[in-house]
Design an enzyme around this catalytic site. Structure first.
Site: not given
Ligand code: UD1
Ligand code: CA
Length: 461
Positions: A9, A15, A74, A334, A367
């Site tokens: 996460a 986006r 990270q 409430r 009230y």
């Molecule tokens: C990723 C997968 C893709 C898959 C998709 C499914 C990779 C390169 N791609 O793409 O194959 O189809 O998920 O939903 O893995 N995150 C980190 N640190 C980072 C980058 C990402 O913790 O440096 C976490 C994000 O917060 C997220 C998850 O990893 O929870 C996925 O990252 P995201 O950038 O959403 O990957 P996708 O482009 O969706």
């Protein structure tokens, strides 16, 4: 064999265009990460690691209620493989399997996860990937197979147009054998369209090394939908809402207009209850049998007994209403209000932290705050409990059968005894003994001819 869960996460969630961490946006009324953490808890994971990075402090604060969660940071965020490596120190000297979950994939079911783990344990693969066949694979990594076997995963941005035609996608959810995992992940490079360290690249690395890589295909593809944008967030809430409405109708609840009815997944509603259009029922609310909830009502974390009627435009938050009571229209309850059986709370009545006894009535414009009100009490229109002295809140007690005349102010702390009467327009500062009458308004005076005298006997112009 031990099972450890890592949840990713740390990503920026670009986006979403949000000032808050993506995984705190609500799905089914709760931050989406909470759904993912539910799964980790159900699996009985020996270690639970959450990888945070972007807006880490806000996320950690929001998840303070999870003391068994190990947070690892990270920084910077260089991709999903890099994120997994950040969790390595938290897993020192552990053995067994790892399940990797994504903080932005909230609909994954316990059943599917169990299938993934069982398959992984049975095959002794080094890595097992949860995949799905979907109609709209856009944005996801594609599963490239050679024959039956998975060969590699290619990200949308790196895929050829032929690869983009592939309908089998990577869910981003995996089971791994812990031994050798981090060493292999360290060999992942970042030569790709995004310059990131892609965890899916581990597939081809393991295959080259002759290690077992397997897949499990989900039967309900919407379970692995990831949320990357506001539109996807809304779509997911829409899916959940439709599922909930459908299940409730199947269980005997009338929902007049499912399109405008918003009921959170954890809500329970008894049969023969009727929900009119434009109603929201949130949190862990429980609604009994044969209730009727009219348009515009919002019920949050509350309990309603059987045959309760909630008229239009009420807000009922963290309160409890007993059988056959009637609330509203335009009432606001409430902060731990309890309303007894057959009681009636009418138009424009606000109650806060108040116990309102069986058969009592407050028909209009009142009230009632921090009050303890007995049975069969009548509260006249315009009654106000003055519960706040500017520093402290005080309790107003109104005993069984008391009658409070309209437009009275009860200055707390004060007690109105059993069957006592408070005269209309009274300001009550001292306790009223049982069965007595308290009046405080002065005797009425009439000044004859006052209007004409004041106006000098003319029409005033
Ligand atoms: C990723 C997968 C893709 C898959 C998709 C499914 C990779 C390169 N791609 O793409 O194959 O189809 O998920 O939903 O893995 N995150 C980190 N640190 C980072 C980058 C990402 O913790 O440096 C976490 C994000 O917060 C997220 C998850 O990893 O929870 C996925 O990252 P995201 O950038 O959403 O990957 P996708 O482009 O969706
Ligand atoms: Ca994603």
């Amino acid at each position: 064999m031990d099972l450890h869960v890592i949840v990713l996460a740390a990503g920026k969630g670009t986006r979403m265009k949000s000032a808050h961490p993506k995984v705190l946006h609500r799905v089914g009324g709760r931050p989406m990460i909470e759904h993912v953490l539910d799964r980790a808890r159900e699996l009985g994971a020996a270690t639970k690691v959450l990888v945070i990075g972007h807006l880490a402090a806000e996320l950690e604060r929001a998840l303070m209620s999870h003391p068994d969660l190990t947070f690892v940071v990270q920084e910077p965020q260089l991709g999903t493989a890099h994120a997994l490596l950040a969790a390595e120190p938290a897993l020192k000297s552990r053995t067994g399997n790892i399940v990797l979950l994504s903080g932005d994939v909230p609909l994954l079911s316990r059943r599917t996860l169990t299938r993934l783990i069982d398959a992984h344990r049975q095959s002794h693969a080094a890595m097992t990937i949860l995949t799905a066949n979907v109609d709209a694979p856009r944005g996801y990594g594609r599963i490239v197979r050679s024959g039956e076997k998975i060969a590699r995963i290619v990200e949308e941005k790196d895929a050829t147009s032929a690869e983009r035609e592939i309908r089998e996608i990577n869910s981003g959810i995996y089971a791994f054998e812990l031994e050798g995992l981090f060493e292999a992940v360290r060999t992942i490079a970042s030569e790709n369209a995004q310059g990131e360290y892609y965890l899916p690249d581990l597939v081809s690395i393991y295959r080259q090394r002759g290690k077992g890589v397997d897949t499990v295909i989900v039967d309900r593809p919407h379970e692995i939908l990831g949320i990357n944008s506001r539109a996807e967030l809304t779509l997911m809430n829409h899916i959940l809402k439709n599922e909930k409405n459908t299940a409730l109708m199947a269980a005997g609840v009338t929902i007049e207009d499912p399109a405008t009815t918003y009921i959170d997944p954890e809500v329970e509603i008894g049969a023969d209850t009727i929900i009119h259009p434009g109603v929201s029922i949130e949190g862990k609310s429980v609604i009994g049998l044969g209730c009727e909830i009219h348009s515009g009502a919002r019920i949050i974390g509350s309990q309603l007994g059987n045959r309760v009627v909630v008229l239009n435009h009420c807000v009922i938050a963290h309160s409890s209403i007993e059988d056959e009571a009637s609330i509203g229209p335009f009432a606001h309850l409430r902060n731990h209000v309890t309303v007894g059986t057959h009681a009636k709370v009418g138009n424009f009545v606000e109650m806060k932290n108040t116990r309102f006894g069986e058969g009592s009535k407050s028909g209009h414009l009142a009230y009632l705050g921090d009050a303890v009100i007995g049975k069969n009490v009548n509260i006249g229109a315009g009654t106000i409990t003055c519960n706040f002295d500017g520093t402290h809140k005080h309790v107003t007690t109104i005993e069984d059968g008391a009658f409070i005349g309209s437009d009275s102010q009860l200055i707390a702390p004060v007690t109105i005894g059993e069957r006592a009467y408070v005269g209309t327009g009274a300001t009550i500062r001292e306790d009223v003994p049982p069965a007595s009458l308290a009046v405080s308004a002065g005797k009425q005076r009439v000044i004859h001819g006052w209007v004409d005298q004041k106006k000098g006997g003319t029409d005033g112009s």
